[in-house]
Design a protein around this motif. Structure first.
Motif, mmCIF file in Angstrom:
data_model
loop_
_atom_site.group_PDB
_atom_site.id
_atom_site.type_symbol
_atom_site.label_atom_id
_atom_site.label_comp_id
_atom_site.label_asym_id
_atom_site.label_seq_id
_atom_site.Cartn_x
_atom_site.Cartn_y
_atom_site.Cartn_z
ATOM 1 N N UNK A 4 0.836 -1.200 0.000
ATOM 2 C CA UNK A 4 0.000 0.000 0.000
ATOM 3 C C UNK A 4 0.870 1.250 0.000
ATOM 4 N N UNK A 5 0.253 2.383 -0.272
ATOM 5 C CA UNK A 5 1.018 3.626 -0.424
ATOM 6 C C UNK A 5 1.171 4.412 0.862
ATOM 7 N N UNK A 6 0.461 4.033 1.912
ATOM 8 C CA UNK A 6 0.471 4.811 3.157
ATOM 9 C C UNK A 6 1.405 4.211 4.207
ATOM 10 N N UNK A 13 -3.666 3.335 9.734
ATOM 11 C CA UNK A 13 -4.037 4.369 8.775
ATOM 12 C C UNK A 13 -5.473 4.819 8.986
ATOM 13 N N UNK A 14 -6.374 3.865 9.161
ATOM 14 C CA UNK A 14 -7.792 4.203 9.344
ATOM 15 C C UNK A 14 -8.021 4.974 10.641
ATOM 16 N N UNK A 15 -7.346 4.564 11.700
ATOM 17 C CA UNK A 15 -7.482 5.278 12.981
ATOM 18 C C UNK A 15 -6.939 6.698 12.871
ATOM 19 N N UNK A 16 -5.845 6.859 12.141
ATOM 20 C CA UNK A 16 -5.269 8.197 11.944
ATOM 21 C C UNK A 16 -6.218 9.078 11.133
ATOM 22 N N UNK A 17 -6.800 8.514 10.076
ATOM 23 C CA UNK A 17 -7.744 9.273 9.260
ATOM 24 C C UNK A 17 -8.968 9.671 10.081
ATOM 25 N N UNK A 18 -9.410 8.774 10.942
ATOM 26 C CA UNK A 18 -10.575 9.077 11.785
ATOM 27 C C UNK A 18 -10.266 10.229 12.735
ATOM 28 N N UNK A 19 -9.063 10.216 13.284
ATOM 29 C CA UNK A 19 -8.666 11.287 14.197
ATOM 30 C C UNK A 19 -8.615 12.626 13.469
ATOM 31 N N UNK A 50 -15.281 5.306 7.792
ATOM 32 C CA UNK A 50 -14.109 4.714 8.441
ATOM 33 C C UNK A 50 -14.545 3.718 9.512
ATOM 34 N N UNK A 51 -15.538 4.095 10.325
ATOM 35 C CA UNK A 51 -16.029 3.204 11.385
ATOM 36 C C UNK A 51 -16.557 1.902 10.806
ATOM 37 N N UNK A 52 -17.265 2.014 9.715
ATOM 38 C CA UNK A 52 -17.848 0.831 9.076
ATOM 39 C C UNK A 52 -16.763 -0.146 8.630
ATOM 40 N N UNK A 53 -15.696 0.389 8.034
ATOM 41 C CA UNK A 53 -14.605 -0.478 7.581
ATOM 42 C C UNK A 53 -13.892 -1.123 8.773
ATOM 43 N N UNK A 54 -13.631 -0.351 9.807
ATOM 44 C CA UNK A 54 -12.952 -0.877 10.988
ATOM 45 C C UNK A 54 -13.755 -1.985 11.651
ATOM 46 N N UNK A 182 -9.239 -8.108 0.611
ATOM 47 C CA UNK A 182 -9.682 -8.226 -0.773
ATOM 48 C C UNK A 182 -9.219 -7.040 -1.595
ATOM 49 N N UNK A 183 -9.136 -7.248 -2.886
ATOM 50 C CA UNK A 183 -8.707 -6.172 -3.781
ATOM 51 C C UNK A 183 -9.654 -4.990 -3.700
ATOM 52 N N UNK A 184 -10.940 -5.269 -3.538
ATOM 53 C CA UNK A 184 -11.932 -4.205 -3.456
ATOM 54 C C UNK A 184 -11.730 -3.344 -2.213
ATOM 55 N N UNK A 185 -11.469 -4.010 -1.069
ATOM 56 C CA UNK A 185 -11.241 -3.274 0.180
ATOM 57 C C UNK A 185 -9.923 -2.511 0.109
ATOM 58 N N UNK A 186 -8.905 -3.147 -0.455
ATOM 59 C CA UNK A 186 -7.610 -2.493 -0.590
ATOM 60 C C UNK A 186 -7.731 -1.213 -1.416
ATOM 61 N N UNK A 187 -8.485 -1.288 -2.483
ATOM 62 C CA UNK A 187 -8.691 -0.117 -3.333
ATOM 63 C C UNK A 187 -9.482 0.957 -2.586
ATOM 64 N N UNK A 188 -10.465 0.520 -1.810
ATOM 65 C CA UNK A 188 -11.275 1.459 -1.037
ATOM 66 C C UNK A 188 -10.426 2.201 -0.001
ATOM 67 N N UNK A 189 -9.497 1.475 0.623
ATOM 68 C CA UNK A 189 -8.602 2.088 1.609
ATOM 69 C C UNK A 189 -7.712 3.138 0.949
ATOM 70 N N UNK A 190 -7.198 2.818 -0.236
ATOM 71 C CA UNK A 190 -6.339 3.763 -0.949
ATOM 72 C C UNK A 190 -7.109 5.040 -1.322
ATOM 73 N N UNK A 191 -8.341 4.869 -1.787
ATOM 74 C CA UNK A 191 -9.167 6.022 -2.168
ATOM 75 C C UNK A 191 -9.455 6.889 -0.954
#
Length: 237
Positions: A4-6, A13-19, A50-54, A182-191
């Motif tokens: 991943x790029x992050x 990453x998700x927790x940081x974005x949520x903050x 973000x909460x939904x993905x976590x 999954x590739x779909x989730x990975x792409x969603x995280x990048x977006x």
């Protein structure tokens, strides 16, 4: 192989974005003033996403985890700053008649990174603690001990270098995640990551108060949730 790029794991990453989103929501009037789309609904939707993905992908309750982590990081931050200031003051006094040596020691230990330690940002604090721990050699420690600076005082500062990163929950909690995303989730995280990073960059350029903009930076958020960069190791999902 790069996954991943992050920086950090997917959970970090998700927790940081949520903050970042929560900080933006807390000053939503200022955000709307510079960009109309940055309203309350926008940031609440971002947080919900973000909460939904976590919850669905990683089985993590972000509201509890971040609340606990933020409170303990803030408390430890003040203790670390106080410990650094105690050492700095002692060095300045004990070597007041040897300005060249005094300045060398202060610089070596990272105690000149900022003018006022008490006002250091979290990123600056981490840099100081890392520098202090790395450069406090046995020789330098003996030199400081010889003028009366207590070893326990020096050891306390060094202890914060590791403690600051491992607060609230065990590090394994932040490494939790499915081995195969999954590739779909990975792409969603990048977006999602790109969206918030672009927001952060725009806010840095558009917000008149740079302290407000600093609250929206990814590096700062990572430090707050307890991220520790491991040299020589690749981040995992």
């Amino acid at each position: 192989m790069k996954t991943h790029s992050y920086k950090g794991t997917s959970v970090q990453m998700l927790l940081a974005l949520r903050l970042i989103a929560e900080n933006a929501l807390a000053m939503v009037d200022k955000m709307k003033a510079v960009r109309a789309k940055w309203d309350e609904a926008y940031f609440k939707t971002l947080i919900d996403t973000i909460d939904s993905i976590l919850k669905n992908e990683f089985a993590i309750d972000p509201s509890f985890l971040l609340k606990e982590k933020t409170e303990q990081v803030q408390a430890t931050e003040q203790e670390a700053k106080s410990a650094l200031q105690v050492v700095k003051t002692q060095v300045e006094i004990e070597f007041r008649n040897e300005p060249i040596k005094r300045d060398r020691i202060l610089s070596t230990l990272g105690l000149t990174f900022v003018k006022q330690i008490g006002k250091a940002s979290q990123v600056e604090l981490v840099e100081m603690l890392t520098c202090f721990d790395k450069n406090l050699t046995p020789t330098l420690k003996t030199e400081l001990s010889n003028v009366g600076i207590d070893d326990a005082c020096l050891d306390r500062v060094c202890s914060f270098s590791e403690t600051f990163y491992t607060l609230n929950t065990e590090q394994e909690v932040l490494k939790v995640g499915k081995k195969d995303i999954s590739a779909a989730i990975s792409e969603k995280l990048e977006v999602l990551y790109d969206e918030v990073i672009n927001l952060s960059k725009l806010a840095s350029a558009m917000l008149p108060n740079k302290l407000d903009a600093d609250k929206l930076t990814y590096q700062r958020a990572l430090v707050q949730i307890g991220y520790k960069e491991q040299k020589g190791k690749n981040d995992t999902k």
